[in-house]
Write a protein that holds these residues in place. Structure first.
Motif, PDB file in Angstrom:
ATOM      1  N   ARG A  39       2.783  11.643   2.470  1.00 53.34           N
ATOM      2  CA  ARG A  39       3.783  11.866   3.715  1.00 53.34           C
ATOM      3  C   ARG A  39       3.609  10.562   4.718  1.00 53.34           C
ATOM      4  O   ARG A  39       4.483   9.835   5.303  1.00 53.34           O
ATOM      5  CB  ARG A  39       3.482  12.980   4.693  1.00 53.34           C
ATOM      6  CG  ARG A  39       4.206  13.339   5.980  1.00 53.34           C
ATOM      7  CD  ARG A  39       5.719  13.415   5.560  1.00 53.34           C
ATOM      8  NE  ARG A  39       6.205  14.578   4.744  1.00 53.34           N
ATOM      9  CZ  ARG A  39       6.402  15.679   5.546  1.00 53.34           C
ATOM     10  NH1 ARG A  39       6.242  15.842   6.970  1.00 53.34           N
ATOM     11  NH2 ARG A  39       6.935  16.846   4.862  1.00 53.34           N
ATOM     12  N   VAL A  40       2.249  10.375   4.846  1.00 60.12           N
ATOM     13  CA  VAL A  40       1.934   9.077   5.464  1.00 60.12           C
ATOM     14  C   VAL A  40       2.545   7.743   4.801  1.00 60.12           C
ATOM     15  O   VAL A  40       3.144   6.790   5.624  1.00 60.12           O
ATOM     16  CB  VAL A  40       0.411   8.641   5.509  1.00 60.12           C
ATOM     17  CG1 VAL A  40       0.008   7.405   6.166  1.00 60.12           C
ATOM     18  CG2 VAL A  40      -0.330   9.897   6.126  1.00 60.12           C
ATOM     19  N   ALA A  41       2.333   7.710   3.362  1.00 60.61           N
ATOM     20  CA  ALA A  41       3.045   6.596   2.893  1.00 60.61           C
ATOM     21  C   ALA A  41       4.524   6.515   2.988  1.00 60.61           C
ATOM     22  O   ALA A  41       4.990   5.316   3.290  1.00 60.61           O
ATOM     23  CB  ALA A  41       2.632   6.586   1.301  1.00 60.61           C
ATOM     24  N   LEU A  82      12.975  10.496   1.655  1.00 62.38           N
ATOM     25  CA  LEU A  82      11.848  10.958   0.728  1.00 62.38           C
ATOM     26  C   LEU A  82      10.711  11.460   1.953  1.00 62.38           C
ATOM     27  O   LEU A  82       9.896  12.176   1.414  1.00 62.38           O
ATOM     28  CB  LEU A  82      11.353   9.802   0.095  1.00 62.38           C
ATOM     29  CG  LEU A  82      12.019   9.402  -1.189  1.00 62.38           C
ATOM     30  CD1 LEU A  82      11.355   8.356  -1.841  1.00 62.38           C
ATOM     31  CD2 LEU A  82      11.859  10.573  -2.076  1.00 62.38           C
ATOM     32  N   ILE A  83      10.844  11.004   3.246  1.00 63.31           N
ATOM     33  CA  ILE A  83       9.767  11.701   4.165  1.00 63.31           C
ATOM     34  C   ILE A  83       9.917  13.149   4.101  1.00 63.31           C
ATOM     35  O   ILE A  83       8.828  13.975   4.262  1.00 63.31           O
ATOM     36  CB  ILE A  83      10.242  11.136   5.382  1.00 63.31           C
ATOM     37  CG1 ILE A  83       9.648   9.586   5.643  1.00 63.31           C
ATOM     38  CG2 ILE A  83       9.185  11.808   6.627  1.00 63.31           C
ATOM     39  CD1 ILE A  83      10.312   8.854   6.878  1.00 63.31           C
ATOM     40  N   PHE A 119       8.867   3.773   5.292  1.00 61.95           N
ATOM     41  CA  PHE A 119      10.366   3.631   5.870  1.00 61.95           C
ATOM     42  C   PHE A 119      10.196   2.732   7.104  1.00 61.95           C
ATOM     43  O   PHE A 119      11.219   1.979   7.382  1.00 61.95           O
ATOM     44  CB  PHE A 119      10.778   4.882   6.384  1.00 61.95           C
ATOM     45  CG  PHE A 119      11.780   5.045   7.197  1.00 61.95           C
ATOM     46  CD1 PHE A 119      13.123   4.865   6.875  1.00 61.95           C
ATOM     47  CD2 PHE A 119      11.884   5.587   8.681  1.00 61.95           C
ATOM     48  CE1 PHE A 119      14.193   4.714   7.634  1.00 61.95           C
ATOM     49  CE2 PHE A 119      12.586   5.464   9.595  1.00 61.95           C
ATOM     50  CZ  PHE A 119      13.895   5.161   9.005  1.00 61.95           C
ATOM     51  N   PHE A 120       9.209   2.745   8.011  1.00 64.66           N
ATOM     52  CA  PHE A 120       9.394   1.930   9.371  1.00 64.66           C
ATOM     53  C   PHE A 120       9.085   0.497   8.933  1.00 64.66           C
ATOM     54  O   PHE A 120       9.515  -0.304   9.404  1.00 64.66           O
ATOM     55  CB  PHE A 120       8.273   2.609  10.234  1.00 64.66           C
ATOM     56  CG  PHE A 120       8.835   3.761  10.840  1.00 64.66           C
ATOM     57  CD1 PHE A 120       9.723   3.681  11.993  1.00 64.66           C
ATOM     58  CD2 PHE A 120       8.397   5.028  10.741  1.00 64.66           C
ATOM     59  CE1 PHE A 120      10.319   4.652  12.565  1.00 64.66           C
ATOM     60  CE2 PHE A 120       8.897   6.229  11.474  1.00 64.66           C
ATOM     61  CZ  PHE A 120       9.598   5.931  12.363  1.00 64.66           C
ATOM     62  N   ALA A 121       8.107   0.173   8.072  1.00 64.25           N
ATOM     63  CA  ALA A 121       7.421  -1.214   7.811  1.00 64.25           C
ATOM     64  C   ALA A 121       9.088  -1.810   7.098  1.00 64.25           C
ATOM     65  O   ALA A 121       9.241  -2.953   7.491  1.00 64.25           O
ATOM     66  CB  ALA A 121       6.728  -1.299   6.801  1.00 64.25           C
ATOM     67  N   LEU A 162       0.834  -1.238   0.075  1.00 60.85           N
ATOM     68  CA  LEU A 162       0.030   0.075   0.071  1.00 60.85           C
ATOM     69  C   LEU A 162       0.876   1.351  -0.078  1.00 60.85           C
ATOM     70  O   LEU A 162       0.595   1.971  -0.730  1.00 60.85           O
ATOM     71  CB  LEU A 162      -1.128   0.095   1.259  1.00 60.85           C
ATOM     72  CG  LEU A 162      -2.135  -0.801   1.372  1.00 60.85           C
ATOM     73  CD1 LEU A 162      -2.993  -0.859   2.612  1.00 60.85           C
ATOM     74  CD2 LEU A 162      -2.928  -0.701  -0.071  1.00 60.85           C
ATOM     75  N   SER A 163       2.159   1.121   0.686  1.00 64.83           N
ATOM     76  CA  SER A 163       2.685   2.528   0.813  1.00 64.83           C
ATOM     77  C   SER A 163       3.552   2.737  -0.354  1.00 64.83           C
ATOM     78  O   SER A 163       3.733   3.801  -0.801  1.00 64.83           O
ATOM     79  CB  SER A 163       3.813   2.664   1.969  1.00 64.83           C
ATOM     80  OG  SER A 163       4.561   1.420   2.181  1.00 64.83           O
TER      81      SER A 163
END
Lengths: 448, 369
Positions: free
Chosen positions: A91-93, A126-127, A98-100, A79-80
């Motif tokens: 931004r959410v993606a 990219l964030i 990054f975290f996942a 999804l991201s």
């Protein structure tokens, strides 16, 4: 004067197009790569099935989720990546991705790849970059964020990151084994003679020397050639040829494709604009005008120092090996996270002996009862992983009722074709040793 | 420059490159005429034709002989026929040592390498007895390996200390049925393996002559090392009580516990490892093996020279094993010596050899640029 120049640079605006292409390419390849990972069954074989995982120093609290949870994480990654690709809730993606992604990487260090590290870094960068502010669904949602220009540093940051990867990969190829012995290529290439058409040339030592030297020169200088207009096209052809060759020769997954695509950020903005306009011809509205641009200048005062510090860290961290004695290929102290790629052919056989402190009985361990083939192979040549496994065995046999297990390991390692030698002191009780930044005095020095 | 053309050529370049290397990694399966250098395809041909296929044919022949003698015994349950079955069984498990390292391709069964499935030991006698009493037992749908195969047959036809007369008189109809069931599975399995090797698999094996994961060299090498380690870990170390966490030697853990021929099987097993390494048919005829391959690569000569004396020491250690039943002598010092000698050679076979030959062991991505 200098301050003025820095300020001017930070205020400098350039077209956003290269950043947009970068976003789309990165999102697309990550989407493909995630699907491929699932398709290969690696979620199960690498993350769910293993009895134990080897952790990164300082991250031993990271645990894999149960099977369903791991697949959910991969669902999030899909999804991201789509979110990044389309610039949708960007931004959410990017934060999620990054975290996942980093979480999955941190589960087991035996799967460490420099390229995964690269993906983590890029998704982190990219964030902070406004790569969704044109040619994106976010702009459709909220036209006021649309812009045609972006601070020059946003694009230069990514170029710098790519430059670090190539240049360090090149600089670290400058060593005697690589240049003077053509190792490990002189080992790897003759194993590849069955590749169609070009396979025949790999049996010759000259080919190994040619590839070693060309590889070093390519990695070290390609970024400079990409920066200058007269050499750019030639450099890009070299990028494609180089990564295609490594892709054919070695099991390195999608990474040749990743590099071929991200390197296009060195192309001029006009090139990117023309691509994007062609792709988005029918979606004119997405290509928004510079309406809100003036009010939308980013507040860089906090972000820029943060990112500058991050890049400085990246520039310095790979040199930490200088603080350790001994041969870095042998001890691997300071080896990871430093863009040392394909530099050595190393393999080991590690036999662990567990001694019952009470009755003095000593027995050996059948590694395959605890580790999969890949984990065993990686563990058997890396001192810190040998230590981790020893500690695992200590707790395993304590659980089985042994009061004071002592664990030692006889580890024979071959490096770049040398005869196998003992990697660590075979008498040392590893349960008494702890991992850390300090040099490991139980590693034996490499002879010859 | 025409812009459209420019984009088109770059996209084509990137994607054809990508497709090319994906295609290449799979087309390694095709036959390629190799110029000079070491010809892996020739080695594979030599090993397939002189080692793998004849050795599987030998197992097939002895399994068929066993099958016939079981039919005979079932029809006519006498001590004489019992003895005939045992003689055939001994030949089967000796032959099996010479194929145990070839558990790939047709010999990679649903539950894994045939040797893991049909050569498992020790068997679970309680479960075997239970299955014998269970009229609904379905072997085909059982995943258990310790209730089938060679050593289940051994348990049934050697028994646990009964006299032959007692064993024969205790061979109920259910027991005979179970024996037939187990031996039928052996026959079907080896008939299939041999016919597939004689059919298309031989060419598939010979032509897949790369060194990446899944190539024939990689399969052959991996199983070779695995079964060398099986010899050390499961046939010597475990019975001798040398594995971590064991409280002492345990004679019931030897291979072929009921017949008492463990020592012979250890000898045959190592003979088979040597045949693959040196390139030698079972009858001793010289063929192309890993040693020849090693001699053709950087650093190979050194490894070959180091391996040779290590192998001689293992031979001597095997010869020094007590001649009686191994299960009664598992505490003997000679087993510790044999374990140490096998251990001393493990790195030669395992990591040093794969490293010099550039053989990929797993499908995982290696570190690349």
């Amino acid at each position: 004067m200098l301050n003025q120049r820095v300020a001017n640079y930070l205020n400098k605006l350039v077209p956003i197009a290269p950043l947009i292409t970068f976003r789309i390419a990165f999102g697309a390849v990550m989407l493909f790569s995630t699907i491929r990972y699932i398709y290969m069954g690696w979620v199960d074989t690498q993350l769910v099935d293993p009895i134990l995982h080897f952790s990164y120093f300082g991250f031993d609290w990271i645990e894999p989720l149960p099977r369903l949870g791991m697949y959910a994480v991969f669902g999030l990654l899909i999804l991201s990546s789509v979110g990044i690709l389309l610039g949708y809730f960007y931004r959410v993606a990017t934060v999620l991705f990054f975290f996942a992604f980093t979480y999955v990487e941190l589960i087991d260090i035996t799967y460490y790849l420099n390229h995964y590290y690269f993906v983590s870094i890029v998704s982190f960068l990219l964030i902070w970059l406004p790569a969704n502010q044109n040619y994106s669904l976010d702009v459709l949602r909220k036209p006021t964020i649309g812009r045609k220009k972006v601070s020059a540093w946003c694009i230069d940051l990514l170029k710098l990151q790519i430059a670090i990867v190539y240049i360090y990969a090149g600089l670290f190829k400058i060593n005697t084994d690589w240049l003077l012995e053509a190792l490990p290529l002189a080992i790897w290439l003759p194993a590849k003679t069955s590749i169609p058409i070009i396979g025949g040339i790999f049996q010759y030592q000259e080919t190994a020397y040619l590839f070693s030297w060309m590889g070093m020169l390519f990695d070290t200088f390609v970024v400079f050639a990409l920066l200058f207009k007269p050499t750019r096209v030639l450099a890009y052809i070299a990028v494609v040829v180089f990564h295609t060759l490594t892709g054919i020769l070695f099991q390195i997954g999608v990474f040749p494709l990743v590099m071929m695509l991200v390197v296009t950020i060195f192309f001029p903005a006009t090139f990117h604009e023309r691509i994007l306009n062609r792709i988005f011809k029918k979606l004119k509205r997405v290509n928004s005008e510079e309406k809100a641009h003036q009010n939308n200048r980013r507040n860089n005062s906090k972000l820029v120092p943060l990112l500058a510090f991050f890049m400085l860290f990246q520039l310095l961290f790979p040199w930490r090996y200088l603080l350790y004695p001994g041969n870095i290929f042998w001890t691997e102290e300071g080896y990871r996270f430093s863009w040392r790629v394909m530099l050595m052919e190393k393999a080991g056989t590690a036999t662990f002996y567990v001694k019952d402190g009470d009755d003095g009985r000593e027995g050996s361990v059948i590694n395959s009862q605890f580790l999969n083939d890949h984990q065993e192979k990686q563990m058997a040549m890396q001192p810190d992983l040998i230590l981790q496994f020893a500690h695992y065995l200590e707790s395993h046999f304590k659980d089985k009722g042994m009061k004071d297990p002592k664990v030692r390991a006889e580890v024979w390692v071959t490096l770049n074709g040398r005869r196998a030698q003992l990697l660590i002191d075979p008498k040392r009780d590893l349960t008494k040793e702890v991992d850390g930044w300090k040099t490991k005095d139980w590693i034996l020095p490499l002879k010859q | 420059m025409n812009f459209k053309k420019q984009i088109l050529s770059i996209t084509t370049l990137v994607f054809s490159a990508f497709i090319l290397f994906n295609a290449c990694s799979s087309s390694e399966e095709e036959t390629i005429n190799q110029p000079a250098g070491f010809d892996r395809s020739e080695m594979l041909t030599s090993i397939a034709d002189n080692l793998i296929i004849p050795n599987f044919e030998a197992v097939q022949t002895s399994v068929n002989a066993l099958h016939a003698s079981v039919q005979n015994f079932v029809a006519n349950t006498t001590e004489q026929n019992l003895q005939a079955m045992r003689n055939n069984w001994v030949q089967v498990v000796k032959d099996h040592q010479h194929t145990n390292a070839f558990g790939f391709g047709p010999a990679n069964l649903l539950l894994g390498s045939y040797a893991n499935v049909l050569g498992a030991f020790p068997v679970n006698t309680a479960n075997i007895e239970q299955n014998i009493q269970n009229p609904n037992f379905d072997l085909a749908n059982s995943f258990a390996t310790d209730i089938r195969g060679f050593y289940t047959v051994e348990y049934l036809i050697y028994g646990i200390g009964q006299s032959d007369a007692q064993l024969v008189s205790g061979f109920t109809q259910e027991r005979r049925d179970y024996l037939v069931l187990i031996v039928n599975e052996l026959k079907t399995t080896f008939d299939t393996i041999v016919s597939e090797w004689r059919g298309t698999y031989r060419n598939e094996f010979i032509s897949n002559d790369g060194t990446s994961a899944g190539s024939s060299v990689s399969l052959l090498y991996n199983e070779f090392v695995k079964y060398y380690e099986v010899l050390k870990n499961f046939k010597v170390e475990l019975p001798a009580g040398l594995t971590a966490g064991q409280s002492g030697p345990d004679g019931t853990l030897v291979e072929a516990y009921y017949s008492g021929i463990s020592r012979d099987l250890i000898m045959e097993h190592f003979e088979s490892s040597k045949n693959i390494y040196f390139g030698r048919s079972r009858s001793g005829q010289s063929i192309i093996g890993f040693e020849d391959y090693l001699k053709s690569v950087v650093g190979g000569e050194d490894l070959v020279n180091a391996t040779l004396p290590a192998i001689t020491r293992i031979d001597n250690a095997i010869a020094a094993l007590p001649s009686g039943e191994l299960s009664a002598n598992v505490g003997d010092q000679s087993l510790i010596t044999l374990r140490d000698e096998l251990q001393a050679n493990t790195a030669n076979f395992k990591s040093s050899m794969s490293s010099l030959l550039g053989i990929s062991i797993t499908f995982n991505s290696g570190d690349g640029d």
